[in-house]
Write a protein that holds these residues in place. Structure first.
Motif, PDB file in Angstrom:
ATOM      1  N   SER A 101      -7.107  16.959  -0.253  1.00  0.00           N
ATOM      2  CA  SER A 101      -7.853  17.063   0.775  1.00  0.00           C
ATOM      3  C   SER A 101      -7.080  16.743   1.896  1.00  0.00           C
ATOM      4  CB  SER A 101      -8.051  15.100   0.690  1.00  0.00           C
ATOM      5  OG  SER A 101      -7.498  14.741   0.524  1.00  0.00           O
ATOM      6  N   GLU A 102      -5.580  17.112   1.998  1.00  0.00           N
ATOM      7  CA  GLU A 102      -4.620  17.034   2.641  1.00  0.00           C
ATOM      8  C   GLU A 102      -4.715  18.592   3.438  1.00  0.00           C
ATOM      9  OE1 GLU A 102      -3.634  16.797  -0.508  1.00  0.00           O
ATOM     10  OE2 GLU A 102      -4.005  14.421  -0.635  1.00  0.00           O
ATOM     11  N   GLU A 103      -5.062  19.944   2.631  1.00  0.00           N
ATOM     12  CA  GLU A 103      -5.218  20.718   3.548  1.00  0.00           C
ATOM     13  C   GLU A 103      -6.745  20.758   4.005  1.00  0.00           C
ATOM     14  OE1 GLU A 103      -3.466  24.226  -0.395  1.00  0.00           O
ATOM     15  OE2 GLU A 103      -4.986  23.437  -0.493  1.00  0.00           O
ATOM     16  N   MET A 104      -7.735  20.255   3.698  1.00  0.00           N
ATOM     17  CA  MET A 104      -9.091  19.412   5.056  1.00  0.00           C
ATOM     18  C   MET A 104      -8.759  18.955   5.936  1.00  0.00           C
ATOM     19  SD  MET A 104     -11.541  21.183   3.419  1.00  0.00           S
ATOM     20  CE  MET A 104     -12.774  20.296   4.472  1.00  0.00           C
ATOM     21  N   TYR A 105      -7.189  17.756   5.830  1.00  0.00           N
ATOM     22  CA  TYR A 105      -6.694  18.055   7.139  1.00  0.00           C
ATOM     23  C   TYR A 105      -6.152  18.435   8.035  1.00  0.00           C
ATOM     24  CZ  TYR A 105      -8.229  13.068   5.697  1.00  0.00           C
ATOM     25  OH  TYR A 105      -9.024  11.521   6.167  1.00  0.00           O
ATOM     26  N   ASP A 106      -5.585  19.694   7.407  1.00  0.00           N
ATOM     27  CA  ASP A 106      -4.512  20.726   8.203  1.00  0.00           C
ATOM     28  C   ASP A 106      -5.550  21.033   9.133  1.00  0.00           C
ATOM     29  OD1 ASP A 106      -2.039  18.951   7.227  1.00  0.00           O
ATOM     30  OD2 ASP A 106      -2.181  20.951   6.084  1.00  0.00           O
ATOM     31  N   ILE A 107      -6.656  21.812   8.031  1.00  0.00           N
ATOM     32  CA  ILE A 107      -7.512  22.812   8.723  1.00  0.00           C
ATOM     33  C   ILE A 107      -7.760  22.301   9.812  1.00  0.00           C
ATOM     34  CG2 ILE A 107      -9.875  24.041   8.685  1.00  0.00           C
ATOM     35  CD1 ILE A 107      -8.471  25.157   5.482  1.00  0.00           C
ATOM     36  N   PHE A 108      -9.004  20.872   9.677  1.00  0.00           N
ATOM     37  CA  PHE A 108     -10.219  20.614  11.012  1.00  0.00           C
ATOM     38  C   PHE A 108      -9.242  19.386  11.821  1.00  0.00           C
ATOM     39  CE2 PHE A 108     -12.318  21.808   7.662  1.00  0.00           C
ATOM     40  CZ  PHE A 108     -14.093  21.916   8.187  1.00  0.00           C
ATOM     41  N   GLY A 109      -8.514  19.136  11.378  1.00  0.00           N
ATOM     42  CA  GLY A 109      -7.542  17.891  12.403  1.00  0.00           C
ATOM     43  C   GLY A 109      -6.772  18.838  13.385  1.00  0.00           C
ATOM     44  N   LYS A 110      -6.912  19.407  13.623  1.00  0.00           N
ATOM     45  CA  LYS A 110      -6.388  20.834  14.844  1.00  0.00           C
ATOM     46  C   LYS A 110      -7.440  20.443  15.930  1.00  0.00           C
ATOM     47  CE  LYS A 110      -4.362  24.508  11.887  1.00  0.00           C
ATOM     48  NZ  LYS A 110      -3.910  25.555  11.689  1.00  0.00           N
ATOM     49  N   TYR A 111      -8.664  20.469  15.847  1.00  0.00           N
ATOM     50  CA  TYR A 111      -9.574  19.576  16.789  1.00  0.00           C
ATOM     51  C   TYR A 111     -10.273  18.445  17.153  1.00  0.00           C
ATOM     52  CZ  TYR A 111     -10.162  24.668  15.468  1.00  0.00           C
ATOM     53  OH  TYR A 111      -9.612  26.001  15.098  1.00  0.00           O
ATOM     54  N   GLY A 112      -9.179  17.631  16.695  1.00  0.00           N
ATOM     55  CA  GLY A 112      -9.727  16.342  16.509  1.00  0.00           C
ATOM     56  C   GLY A 112      -8.819  15.338  15.717  1.00  0.00           C
ATOM     57  N   ALA A 113      -9.034  14.043  16.165  1.00  0.00           N
ATOM     58  CA  ALA A 113      -9.127  12.997  14.722  1.00  0.00           C
ATOM     59  C   ALA A 113     -10.575  12.799  13.967  1.00  0.00           C
ATOM     60  CB  ALA A 113      -8.612  11.718  15.587  1.00  0.00           C
ATOM     61  N   ILE A 114     -10.116  12.519  12.853  1.00  0.00           N
ATOM     62  CA  ILE A 114     -10.069  12.300  11.717  1.00  0.00           C
ATOM     63  C   ILE A 114     -10.598  11.425  10.826  1.00  0.00           C
ATOM     64  CG2 ILE A 114     -10.908  13.177   9.608  1.00  0.00           C
ATOM     65  CD1 ILE A 114      -9.831  15.906  10.002  1.00  0.00           C
ATOM     66  N   ARG A 115     -11.494  11.138  10.729  1.00  0.00           N
ATOM     67  CA  ARG A 115     -12.242   9.589  10.543  1.00  0.00           C
ATOM     68  C   ARG A 115     -11.728   9.362   8.619  1.00  0.00           C
ATOM     69  NH1 ARG A 115     -16.107   5.865  12.412  1.00  0.00           N
ATOM     70  NH2 ARG A 115     -15.110   5.705  14.115  1.00  0.00           N
TER      71      ARG A 115
END
Length: 124
Positions: free
Chosen positions: A32-46
């Motif tokens: 999940s940390e890698e997912m937050y790193d990849i997708f977090g670049k484009y905005g705040a993730i809930r």
């Protein structure tokens, strides 16, 4: 910058665009940390939900705070290479997912009834 220009104008988004993304073709060992790193670049993730059982491995749901961030992520991450796998990033559509689930449920029910009544679908 493109996302900022989208927000400033009174841009109408297509009806399928929403904050929830369905991601396929993920490596099975992604965290999940890698997912937050990849997708977090484009905005705040809930929220990020990664599939863990046999049927859902390699898939995930990513929920953004803002719909424009989700659109930007889909635009940039569809086809993105992660561990030699190309991501498939789609907008989550409840109707399509429930149809798939209903189809599986019906098939399981038919199989149970066939077993119960000794009906075989194989040609003899």
């Amino acid at each position: 910058m493109a996302a900022l220009s989208l927000r400033k104008g009174n841009t109408r988004l297509p009806p399928e665009v929403n904050r929830v993304l369905y991601v396929r073709n993920l490596p099975f060992n992604i965290t999940s940390e890698e997912m937050y790193d990849i997708f977090g670049k484009y905005g705040a993730i809930r929220q990020v939900r990664i599939g863990t059982n046999k049927d859902t491995r390699g898939t995930a749901f990513v929920v953004y705070e803002d719909i424009y961030d989700a659109k930007t992520a889909v635009d940039h991450l569809s086809g993105f290479n992660v561990a030699n796998r190309y991501l498939i990033v789609l907008y989550y559509q409840q109707a399509k997912m429930s149809k798939k689930f209903d189809q599986k449920k019906k098939e399981e029910e038919i199989t149970k009834l066939q077993e119960k009544y000794g009906v075989s679908t194989k040609d003899k």
